[in-house]
Write a protein that holds these residues in place. Structure first.
Motif, PDB file in Angstrom:
ATOM      1  N   SER A   1     -20.422  16.016  -3.791  1.00  0.00           N
ATOM      2  CA  SER A   1     -21.322  16.515  -4.813  1.00  0.00           C
ATOM      3  C   SER A   1     -20.659  16.454  -6.170  1.00  0.00           C
ATOM      4  O   SER A   1     -19.448  16.318  -6.285  1.00  0.00           O
ATOM      5  CB  SER A   1     -21.685  17.966  -4.497  1.00  0.00           C
TER       6      SER A   1
ATOM      7  N   SER B   1     -17.943  28.871  -7.838  1.00  0.00           N
ATOM      8  CA  SER B   1     -18.953  28.449  -6.866  1.00  0.00           C
ATOM      9  C   SER B   1     -19.088  26.932  -6.729  1.00  0.00           C
ATOM     10  O   SER B   1     -20.070  26.330  -7.167  1.00  0.00           O
ATOM     11  CB  SER B   1     -20.316  29.046  -7.240  1.00  0.00           C
ATOM     12  N   PRO B   2     -18.098  26.273  -6.129  1.00  0.00           N
ATOM     13  CA  PRO B   2     -18.211  24.821  -5.925  1.00  0.00           C
ATOM     14  C   PRO B   2     -19.380  24.497  -4.998  1.00  0.00           C
ATOM     15  O   PRO B   2     -19.742  25.280  -4.125  1.00  0.00           O
ATOM     16  CB  PRO B   2     -16.869  24.458  -5.288  1.00  0.00           C
ATOM     17  N   ASP B   3     -19.979  23.337  -5.200  1.00  0.00           N
ATOM     18  CA  ASP B   3     -21.124  22.934  -4.383  1.00  0.00           C
ATOM     19  C   ASP B   3     -20.691  22.617  -2.958  1.00  0.00           C
ATOM     20  O   ASP B   3     -19.653  21.997  -2.725  1.00  0.00           O
ATOM     21  CB  ASP B   3     -21.812  21.705  -4.990  1.00  0.00           C
TER      22      ASP B   3
ATOM     23  N   GLN C   1     -16.508  32.358  -5.255  1.00  0.00           N
ATOM     24  CA  GLN C   1     -17.700  31.811  -4.620  1.00  0.00           C
ATOM     25  C   GLN C   1     -18.560  32.943  -4.066  1.00  0.00           C
ATOM     26  O   GLN C   1     -18.054  33.953  -3.587  1.00  0.00           O
ATOM     27  CB  GLN C   1     -17.313  30.837  -3.506  1.00  0.00           C
TER      28      GLN C   1
ATOM     29  N   VAL D   1     -21.702  20.666   0.571  1.00  0.00           N
ATOM     30  CA  VAL D   1     -22.494  19.547   1.061  1.00  0.00           C
ATOM     31  C   VAL D   1     -22.418  19.532   2.578  1.00  0.00           C
ATOM     32  O   VAL D   1     -21.326  19.454   3.150  1.00  0.00           O
ATOM     33  CB  VAL D   1     -21.982  18.200   0.499  1.00  0.00           C
TER      34      VAL D   1
ATOM     35  N   PRO E   1     -18.071  20.892 -10.082  1.00  0.00           N
ATOM     36  CA  PRO E   1     -18.323  22.048 -10.938  1.00  0.00           C
ATOM     37  C   PRO E   1     -17.258  22.153 -12.006  1.00  0.00           C
ATOM     38  O   PRO E   1     -16.194  21.563 -11.899  1.00  0.00           O
ATOM     39  CB  PRO E   1     -18.253  23.225  -9.952  1.00  0.00           C
TER      40      PRO E   1
ATOM     41  N   ARG F   1     -24.594  32.095  -0.271  1.00  0.00           N
ATOM     42  CA  ARG F   1     -25.237  31.134  -1.157  1.00  0.00           C
ATOM     43  C   ARG F   1     -24.363  29.890  -1.327  1.00  0.00           C
ATOM     44  O   ARG F   1     -24.819  28.766  -1.193  1.00  0.00           O
ATOM     45  CB  ARG F   1     -25.503  31.767  -2.526  1.00  0.00           C
ATOM     46  N   SER F   2     -23.072  30.086  -1.639  1.00  0.00           N
ATOM     47  CA  SER F   2     -22.157  28.959  -1.803  1.00  0.00           C
ATOM     48  C   SER F   2     -21.562  28.510  -0.480  1.00  0.00           C
ATOM     49  O   SER F   2     -21.244  27.339  -0.306  1.00  0.00           O
ATOM     50  CB  SER F   2     -21.024  29.336  -2.763  1.00  0.00           C
TER      51      SER F   2
ATOM     52  N   GLY G   1     -16.667  19.351   0.204  1.00  0.00           N
ATOM     53  CA  GLY G   1     -16.853  19.391  -1.238  1.00  0.00           C
ATOM     54  C   GLY G   1     -15.673  18.735  -1.914  1.00  0.00           C
ATOM     55  O   GLY G   1     -14.570  18.682  -1.359  1.00  0.00           O
TER      56      GLY G   1
END
Length: 655
Positions: free
Chosen positions: A143, A129-131, A50, A133, A146, A54-55, A113
């Motif tokens: 979400s 890079s899992p989303d 990740q 939330v 990925p 950002r992630s 997530g």
């Protein structure tokens, strides 16, 4: 209602001593030589790559992971790591299909997530890079998942299909170089089956992490806490479980105890409380979170693994409390002695010689009647097994026969029933003539049963002497069970009829024995002595935890150490905990919390983070020294009256 659901008295079911036959060790072997091998845990790993900031937001300090199977049961975790560009989750069971990620800011849940995964044996599934939330005031919507890839074994690229299962993407080499990121495809999240009135999971507190090393060796233990609980007459902690928010839930008859800043909740319908109580503690066991007072003794409890709802048994009523134990969700007017709740919301409880099964919406009820004469039949415990949609019940029956050598005999049994009440399988439950034909006439009982974290069934019982049916296969009394025997404490010899313990792992599908063992204590002269099981549990790897009471003496009794202190010599009755490896070949721990009094272990709770032991005991003689081990106790005071029974619990890090 004009009266409370709860009684002001407790009827304790005493386990009596009974006379058995002589001893024999002809059915025991060193090592496991049974008809079946113990199950082998099949695991892989997950590597999370990740990009921080950002992630993962800057405010996040830690990430907590849970793995769920297709039924919504937690099979991995919860386990926490400081946030990092790469996190590796080791020993993840291959039946994990959904990974939940909680994002924590110094213990406060700030994001979540959820993604579907495929875990392969001895391979690494890579997640890029899992989303993330942000946590909303209401329940957040997970979400899209990925893409997860599996390394190192290349596999052909699968043709895209609308199925929600994530197909592993081949890696170019067997090196740990991250697999190129594939554009995520929105995938429906696999979620647990909802239960009625699901209570939101409270946010874990910073002190929810258990303290200390845990098991150092087979005779040395470091606990996070060990404490008295309650100071009245005939008290004890009789139920224990772990909540999904990592808190500890204890229940029993616990009174005359107050804690600064904690105002008890009374659920007695206007009637004065008489000692029954539910305690919720921080995950390390050192802080009281809440106290709920009931009008009758709590004899058992079970916590729903995702909603946190607490099913409670008392002599007059069975009640389902919400996760914070301050409101009744559902209740049954008839009392209960033992309870369990499955991950699918199915409830089961023991009422006399009957077992009641209720569907998750409480509309379907089945009542299973064991025997026709309660004085001759004893139903001792129940567990819910949601994978096969069954309940498993333990007990024993007094059987009299005027012919043969085995005439007045106690026969143990395990029985499984489908949710609709149909019989599925039976273990043991042999007749007098069958026991007589195989010289298996030692009176025997099955005391407790539970579903392990590994999804298998675990049960423990006792026999008065060495020639018990436990030495034979549970569906074939004529065939040796090949129990695991390691030393003189696991092979019944030199016996005169004391009560000794049997415990084993059973298949939930057909009740076959996968591994089993006898445990007994030894006097200084080498004679076998009494040990009785009162609780059994198992972790996700199949490691077995056993608790109860033992007479002189445990192995290496005079050299047992807890938190650096020798517990001292045997003083009358040991409240013990025994931990055995999954193949039962190694005794990882066998110790007592008794340091001058008498105790019985009555409850166990186990997950990947912690172990909780609970029970009841008293002083031998009026004295100022503590009769039990205490470490960072929430209650250090104890009754100095030798007639008083006191509650006790201890918490330590899971192996």
């Amino acid at each position: 209602m004009a009266r409370s659901l709860f009684l002001n008295a407790l009827i304790l079911a005493a386990i009596g001593l009974f006379i058995g036959c002589g001893s024999s060790n002809s059915d025991f072997f060193f090592g496991n030589q049974g008809q079946q091998s113990p199950p082998v845990s099949t695991v892989g790993s997950i590597r999370l790559n990740q990009v921080l900031l950002r992630s993962v937001p800057m405010s996040v300090t830690d990430q907590r992971f849970r793995g769920f199977d297709v039924t919504g049961v937690v099979r991995y975790g919860p386990v926490s790591f400081p946030k990092a560009p790469t996190i590796v989750l080791a020993n993840v069971p291959t039946n994990v299909v959904r990974l939940q990620i909680d994002y924590l800011d110094d213990g406060v849940l700030v994001g979540t997530g959820s993604l579907t995964v495929e875990v392969r044996p001895n391979q690494t599934t890579v997640i890029e890079s899992p989303d993330f939330v942000d946590l909303e005031p209401a329940n957040p919507t997970p979400s899209p998942s990925p893409t997860a890839t599996t390394a190192p074994t290349p596999t052909p690229t699968a043709t895209p299909t609308p199925t929600p299962t994530v197909t592993p993407t081949p890696t170019p080499t067997a090196t740990p170089t991250p697999t190129p990121t594939v554009t995520p495809t929105p995938t429906p999240t696999v979620t647990p089956t909802p239960t009625p009135t699901v209570t939101p999971t409270p946010t874990p507190s910073p002190n929810d992490d258990v303290q200390g090393q845990g098991i150092v060796n087979s005779s040395t233990l470091e606990v996070s806490t060990a404490s008295f609980l309650g100071q009245g007459m005939d008290e004890g902690v009789k139920g224990a479980d772990l909540a999904p928010d990592r808190k500890i839930v204890l229940g029993g008859k616990i009174s005359n105890t107050t804690f600064p800043g904690v105002i008890p909740t009374e659920l007695t319908l206007g009637q004065p409380a008489s000692g029954g109580a539910i305690f919720r503690l921080s995950g390390d066991g050192r802080t009281v979170v809440s106290v709920t007072l009931l009008g009758s003794d709590v004899t058992d409890l079970a916590v729903h693994p995702t909603s946190g709802e607490i099913l409670v048994a008392t002599p007059e009523a069975v009640v389902l409390l919400n996760a914070t134990a301050d409101a009744i969700v559902w209740s049954a007017g008839s009392g209960g002695s033992r309870v369990d709740i499955g991950s699918d919301g199915t409830l089961a409880y023991v009422n006399g010689n009957s077992t009641v099964i209720l569907s998750s919406n409480r509309t379907q009820t089945e009542t299973l009647q064991e025997g026709v004469d309660y004085s001759a039949t004893d139903v001792t415990d129940v567990c819910v097994e949601p994978t096969t949609m069954r309940v498993v019940v333990s007990g024993w029956e007094q059987r009299d026969d005027s012919t043969g050598n085995v005439r007045q005999w106690q026969s143990p049994w395990l029985k499984a029933y489908s949710y609709n009440g149909a019989a599925a399988w039976t273990a043991y439950d042999f007749s007098n003539s069958q026991a007589d034909a195989e010289s298996r006439g030692s009176d025997s009982r099955m005391n407790v049963v539970s579903r392990g974290e590994d999804g298998q069934i675990y049960a423990a019982g006792q026999s008065s002497g060495g020639e018990s049916v436990f030495q034979r296969l549970p569906q074939d009394i004529s065939t040796n069970a090949g129990l695991v025997g390691n030393d003189t404490y696991t092979i019944p010899s030199n016996l005169g009829g004391p009560n000794i313990t049997f415990y084993g792992r059973f298949s939930p599908v057909n009740g076959t024995l996968q591994a089993g063992q006898i445990v007994l204590t030894r006097l200084m002269n080498g004679s076998g002595n009494t040990i009785v099981p009162r609780a059994i549990a198992a972790d996700g790897s199949g490691r077995v935890f056993l608790a109860g009471s033992a007479n002189a003496s445990l192995a290496n009794r005079d050299n047992l150490i807890i938190n650096g202190q020798n517990i001292g010599g045997y003083s009358g009755q040991d409240g013990f905990i025994l931990v055995a490896s999954s193949d039962l070949s190694t005794r990882e721990l066998w110790t007592s919390f008794t340091t001058g009094g008498r105790m019985t272990g009555l409850a166990l709770a186990v997950d990947s983070e912690k172990v909780v032991f609970a029970g009841q005991g008293r002083q031998n003689d009026a004295q100022t020294a503590s009769p039990f081990v205490t470490v960072e106790p929430i209650q250090s005071s104890f009754s100095n009256d030798t007639n008083d029974r006191m509650g006790f619990f201890a918490v330590f890090k899971a192996p």
